[in-house]
Design a protein around this motif. Structure first.
Motif, PDB file in Angstrom:
ATOM      1  N   SER A   1       0.877  -1.162   0.000  1.00 27.33           N
ATOM      2  CA  SER A   1       0.000   0.000   0.000  1.00 27.33           C
ATOM      3  C   SER A   1       0.916   1.214   0.000  1.00 27.33           C
TER       4      SER A   1
ATOM      5  N   GLN B   1      -0.576   5.403  10.878  1.00 22.81           N
ATOM      6  CA  GLN B   1      -1.733   5.265   9.980  1.00 22.81           C
ATOM      7  C   GLN B   1      -2.074   3.784   9.757  1.00 22.81           C
TER       8      GLN B   1
ATOM      9  N   GLU C   1      -3.710   2.452  12.906  1.00 21.64           N
ATOM     10  CA  GLU C   1      -5.081   2.967  13.065  1.00 21.64           C
ATOM     11  C   GLU C   1      -6.041   2.283  12.095  1.00 21.64           C
ATOM     12  N   GLU C   2      -5.593   2.144  10.838  1.00 19.80           N
ATOM     13  CA  GLU C   2      -6.448   1.499   9.834  1.00 19.80           C
ATOM     14  C   GLU C   2      -6.817   0.087  10.266  1.00 19.80           C
ATOM     15  N   ARG C   3      -5.842  -0.633  10.742  1.00 23.91           N
ATOM     16  CA  ARG C   3      -6.089  -2.016  11.148  1.00 23.91           C
ATOM     17  C   ARG C   3      -7.023  -2.067  12.351  1.00 23.91           C
TER      18      ARG C   3
ATOM     19  N   ALA D   1      -9.251   0.114  13.113  1.00 22.30           N
ATOM     20  CA  ALA D   1     -10.586   0.522  12.666  1.00 22.30           C
ATOM     21  C   ALA D   1     -11.294  -0.634  11.964  1.00 22.30           C
ATOM     22  N   GLN D   2     -10.520  -1.418  11.192  1.00 20.16           N
ATOM     23  CA  GLN D   2     -11.133  -2.550  10.485  1.00 20.16           C
ATOM     24  C   GLN D   2     -11.632  -3.611  11.458  1.00 20.16           C
TER      25      GLN D   2
END
Ligand code: HEM
Length: 439
Positions: A156, A208, A211-213, A215-216
């Protein structure tokens, strides 16, 4: 303690800076495997003798810390990660991270390793007969393995930014190591500003990703998820800062080391057609052109021995330093409190007492029953601070070697002799230029 006099050492200090491998090797040749460097006001010892190494890394490991220039410099990037922390804090982190490196977990990573190798082979199809920098190719491939195993990502944008920034910060760490008396990091020189900026990019990218992980909320079987789920004895998870430090540590420790080992493996195989033929015969017999899986590995002992022998001659982590927190006696010699100990796997692996004809590449050494004493072979260090990724690395090396060697033979494309440059790991100076020959 044997060693040069200050008068003998002083004119050679530049040499120590410029070619530390040859310098340390030369000291061992002249004075033996236990040498004192008489730098005024400091106690510095270079120790290559296996029993003495065992004493420092294992038997009396508690007496030694990582408060040395090597690790305090690295800590500017990795903070309190596993590689650079000490004491109780380190132990807590190590216990939390250990399950992520369990054999069964590593089996799950095997697919990511061969996938990265197969993708490299795809890229190579268009480049057959061309000279390419194998060092660069191995770095790119192992980086992909890191991306897949840490973040389930074949890059990514955030992961890619993060890794590039990591490399910039590492260049800075090397510069600091080579220029220990330069301006400290807070002085706003251009170099220092570049470093701060890269560190900022790194932090932002890693936070980031975390946080993304979070949130998922979907745990995956990658190292990021395993570290997010880890709990200490009191049931506490790692803080955001600890997660950041461990992830960056794993990128740094897990990427260039494996790449460097593979690069030297190709170099050595090209110099030793007999060993290469034996390797090819084993691969043909066991795999017959198939991409290997984890289950094949026990039936590929020679493949593993080739990788282990490359790790002996060119141990990527060529320098392990320790600070004595109290007085000690090592190998019969007194070690005052505060001493700096230099343990170099490169040196230990070239001791003729334990490795007959130490300069010769001979994978058979690792097949015979009479393997050398445990601490004569320390590519992954030893004792409580043994590399947490050592099985991971051996599996990765074996799988990638088997996948690539079935398809290509690599031949030197540059008549100049290859020189080893000890940076963070040992790398060939100016890259390793080779030509691809399809098998
Ligand atoms: C520690 C070498 C691959 C993660 C170490 C140490 C060495 C080493 C010598 C000990 C340093 C010391 O005692 O001061 C290598 C080599 C590798 C390799 C030669 C590849 C051929 C990996 C991989 C990972 C990894 C693939 C992770 C995915 C670590 C970590 C530590 C460490 C986290 C610190 C462990 C601790 O102190 O608790 N490595 N390593 N390494 N390595 Fe590796």
């Amino acid at each position: 303690v044997p060693g040069p006099t200050p008068r003998e050492l002083l004119p050679r200090l530049r040499e120590f800076q410029q070619d530390p491998l040859e310098f340390l090797l030369d000291l061992a040749r002249r004075y033996g495997p236990f040498v004192r460097l008489p730098v005024p006001g400091l106690h510095i010892f270079s120790i290559a003798q296996p029993n003495a190494v065992k004493h420092v890394l294992q038997d009396n490991a508690r007496n030694y810390s990582k408060r040395t220039l090597q690790f305090t410099n690295l800590a500017m990037v990795t903070g309190q990660g596993l590689l650079t922390s000490d004491g109780e804090f380190w132990l807590r982190q190590r216990r939390m991270a250990q399950p992520a490196f369990h054999r069964q977990r590593i089996a799950g990573f095997g697919e990511a390793m061969t996938a990265a190798a197969v993708r490299m082979l795809e890229r190579w199809k268009a480049r057959e007969g061309e000279a390419l920098d194998v060092d660069h190719e191995m770095m790119e491939m192992t980086l992909e393995v890191v991306g897949l195993t840490l973040f389930s990502s074949d890059f990514s944008a955030a992961a890619k930014r993060m890794v590039e920034a990591t490399l910039t910060t590492l260049d800075y760490v090397i510069h600091k190591a080579q220029n220990p008396f330069g301006p400290p990091a807070w002085v706003p020189t251009a170099r220092n500003r570049r470093f701060r900026q890269a560190l900022g990019v790194l932090d932002q990218a890693v936070y980031q990703l975390i946080e993304e992980r979070r949130a998922q909320g979907l745990p995956r079987d990658d190292l990021l998820s395993l570290l997010l789920e880890a709990r200490d004895d009191d049931g506490q998870p790692m803080t955001l800062r600890q997660l950041r430090d461990e992830l960056i540590t794993l990128i740094i420790a897990g990427h260039e080391t494996v790449a460097s080992a593979l690069t030297w493996t190709w170099h050595l195989l090209a110099q030793h057609p007999q060993a290469e033929a034996t390797l090819h015969a084993e691969l043909a017999q066991v795999l017959g052109g198939r991409t290997p899986t984890m289950d094949d590995l026990p039936r590929l002992p020679y493949t593993r021995a080739v990788f282990e022998e490359a790790l002996r001659l060119y141990p990527p982590a060529w320098l392990i330093t320790r600070r004595a927190t109290g007085p000690d006696t090592v190998g019969g010699y007194p070690i005052p409190r505060g001493s700096l100990l230099i343990l170099s796997p490169y040196l230990t692996h070239r001791q003729a007492e334990v490795w007959p004809e130490p300069e010769t590449f001979r994978p058979e050494r690792f097949l015979e029953d009479a393997r050398p004493p445990r601490y004569a072979y320390i590519p992954f260090g030893g004792g409580p601070r043994l590399c947490i990724g050592n099985s991971f690395a051996l599996v990765e090396g074996q799988l990638i070697l088997a996948t690539v060697a079935q398809r290509y033979r690599l031949r030197p494309a540059d008549p100049k002799p290859v020189e080893a440059a000890p940076l963070v790991t040992i790398r060939p100076k100016g890259g390793l230029w080779m030509r691809l020959e399809r098998r």
